[in-house]
Scaffold this active site. Structure first.
Site, PDB file in Angstrom:
ATOM      1  N   THR A 131      -1.394   0.550   6.387  1.00  0.00           N
ATOM      2  CA  THR A 131      -0.964  -0.457   5.422  1.00  0.00           C
ATOM      3  C   THR A 131      -0.809  -1.780   6.144  1.00  0.00           C
ATOM      4  O   THR A 131      -0.107  -1.872   7.160  1.00  0.00           O
ATOM      5  CB  THR A 131       0.374  -0.074   4.762  1.00  0.00           C
ATOM      6  N   VAL A 142     -12.251  -6.133  -1.351  1.00  0.00           N
ATOM      7  CA  VAL A 142     -11.828  -4.783  -1.017  1.00  0.00           C
ATOM      8  C   VAL A 142     -11.163  -4.801   0.355  1.00  0.00           C
ATOM      9  O   VAL A 142     -11.691  -5.399   1.295  1.00  0.00           O
ATOM     10  CB  VAL A 142     -13.031  -3.813  -1.027  1.00  0.00           C
ATOM     11  N   GLY A 143     -10.001  -4.184   0.463  1.00  0.00           N
ATOM     12  CA  GLY A 143      -9.287  -4.112   1.735  1.00  0.00           C
ATOM     13  C   GLY A 143      -9.588  -2.822   2.477  1.00  0.00           C
ATOM     14  O   GLY A 143     -10.606  -2.166   2.213  1.00  0.00           O
ATOM     15  N   THR A 151       0.898  -1.151   0.000  1.00  0.00           N
ATOM     16  CA  THR A 151       0.000   0.000   0.000  1.00  0.00           C
ATOM     17  C   THR A 151       0.932   1.195   0.000  1.00  0.00           C
ATOM     18  O   THR A 151       2.062   1.085   0.452  1.00  0.00           O
ATOM     19  CB  THR A 151      -0.834   0.052   1.299  1.00  0.00           C
ATOM     20  N   GLY A 173      -5.505  -6.092   5.268  1.00  0.00           N
ATOM     21  CA  GLY A 173      -6.689  -5.246   5.247  1.00  0.00           C
ATOM     22  C   GLY A 173      -7.863  -5.733   6.074  1.00  0.00           C
ATOM     23  O   GLY A 173      -8.556  -4.941   6.717  1.00  0.00           O
TER      24      GLY A 173
END
Lengths: 346, 346
Positions: free
Chosen positions: B265, B243-244, B214, B268
């Site tokens: 980061t 989706v994180g 990330t 997730g």
């Protein structure tokens, strides 16, 4: 004789403490909502009003039956939301609002207050009960949030039958879409150069009338565990794969045995920016506020930004709160005493 | 002579207070990260290590140039993240990891600490700089979060040119996908009946090696305003529209002048369940914790659940913190003193 009396007394003390323990252990609470917004007596006929009360009452009884048998709060919130998803009165599942394209895109999230496990789906089109898919995401996938066709592919791996999107059609929601699109066209003609302030005022008006549909439930079971669930069709005439607060853990849905369970309903954009559900939980946990004070403080924050809506909140002691700054919120509560109460206006 | 001395003294006092005011007003800070995970000296050649330091240094200088000129924290975090998105070393934009289908799906979010305005996009495939689209969602749409093709349609209304998904291809990420898929096949052969515990252990291993990419930035500008931005390609071999935390306001990204700005980061799913970014802000605002203590407390919560990663945190006084419980985190800081510092290991 004295010895016998002591024996009887000991027995009575023990028996009553067992009874007390049982009754303490049997304590449970379920709080539900069916959306918040401009709901005035003027635009809600008395017949329609009774329909809503009956539907909320039925939902409460479904949850009661589960919790009374010692069922988990997770099962209760899922099944209650399933009922509300299947009922065309509410903006979730059947009865979901229409997107700008004339389809339906559904969002849902569920969270377990004991483990902090969570599942969410967004923009699914062919799932009859999105909240149950959210629970499968939580329990059967490595993930928390799945969206769109991907979420539907996952559903198929879990033997969920996909349904046609038209299953969610209802004439009332179709009329709402047509009305809004007509209003937008008229407005566009009036203001060939659309000013930002006008656009925002329109949006606010639209929000007030058609945006706030969501259903949700929070429950405390006899094992002392909290759960929260929220499901929605989002807002009428939505575009661009818009996602609101309902499927966002921390915004529309949150549960934590260490603080409280929250399910929100309102103008999603403001609820996301305020991180509503987690903010309530943080005020309870970190500032020691009651669920009433915490709920009111966060609803005030939403209002200050320009948003409106409401939420239901429940802690592990069974304290609950149902604050809203809109004109009405479909809501109800039931506890182990089996006295369902439902309300719509303030 | 005495009168003249007084005049001189008055002048000096006034001049130095102007200087002090200028230097106080000129205070700004930028903190960045480029992902966290298993980064050991053994698997990072000294040459590669220097590449990362140089890239982080370049990112810091881009932000410095903006903030030093009186630019806003929003501009700084956007442009810094743009640079990291364009740099193939990092898992965002060009250099994003591959999905199970061999494509790239990008997520990003940005938040303005002054207004609490926010924008996010998820699962976009044809947007070169997702963080800039997230900012357009914030500034030019009525929404906070747009996903998938819908978000790309919105991009086109904003004259953003769609790019082919192959733009994000890099040989290194392709090899990572192939390695993971090969490992999964071998594992599937070994355990024809896949046990849950094995599956979870594998996931953890995979997480450790390939999941944590990330990029993010938090900034405080000379006007005293905070901003946060996060952008990512998510996790290698992701499926089902996963989706994180990066695009979830409150989880991977949050900024509020009343508390702090956070970009996270890590793994997730754990960051969503912990509502990491908002939890840090809540501990700062409601419990009065420093950004160091708040960050550590929340990283400990993530670790307790089984997750790992890190985050960058910055408050309006310029206090910052960069906690992580993984082996390394690419990170850097620069202030008005123009002394960029970058680090990878603990």
């Amino acid at each position: 004789m004295f010895r016998f009396s002591v024996l009887i007394a000991c027995f009575l003390v023990q028996y009553s403490s067992i009874l007390m323990a049982q009754s303490a252990a049997k304590k449970f609470t379920l709080v539900i909502h069916g959306g918040a917004g401009v709901i005035t007596r003027a635009n809600l006929s008395s017949e329609r009003e009774q329909e809503y009360h009956r539907a909320l009452d039925s939902a409460l009884r479904i949850g009661y039956a589960i919790l009374e048998q010692g069922g988990t709060s997770m099962n209760a919130v899922e099944k209650v939301v399933n009922y509300l998803e299947d009922n065309p009165l509410f903006n979730a599942g059947i009865g979901a609002v229409y997107t700008a394209d004339g389809t339906h895109e559904l969002d849902a999230a569920i969270m377990d207050g004991k483990t902090l496990a969570a599942g969410a789906v967004a923009a699914v089109k062919r799932i009859k009960n999105p909240i149950s898919l959210a629970r499968l995401v939580m329990e059967k996938s490595e993930h928390v949030m799945l969206i769109g066709e991907g979420a539907e592919k996952f559903a198929q791996t879990q033997n969920i039958t996909l349904v046609p999107n038209t299953l969610f059609d209802t004439p009332a929601r179709k009329r709402a879409l047509e009305r809004i699109q007509q209003e937008e066209r008229e407005q566009a003609t009036k203001d060939s150069i659309k000013q930002d302030s006008i656009r925002k005022a329109n949006l606010k008006k639209r929000s007030a009338s058609d945006k706030h549909g969501t259903v949700g439930a929070v429950a405390l079971d006899i094992h002392g565990n909290l759960a929260a669930a929220t499901s929605t069709g989002g807002m009428t005439n939505k575009r661009f794969g818009r996602v609101g607060d309902a499927p966002i853990i921390g915004a529309g849905t949150y549960a934590n045995n260490g603080s409280c369970a929250v399910s929100a309903t309102g103008w999603g954009e403001y609820f996301i920016r305020t991180v509503v559900a987690h903010d309530v939980a943080a005020l309870v946990e970190y500032k020691g506020l009651s669920v009433q004070s915490a709920g009111q403080e966060v609803i005030n924050k939403v209002g200050k930004l320009g948003g409106d809506g409401g939420m239901i909140i429940l802690d592990t002691k069974g304290n609950f709160s149902m604050p809203f700054n809109s004109e009405g919120m479909y809501r109800g509560v039931i506890t182990q005493e089996n006295k369902p109460t439902t309300a719509i206006f303030k």
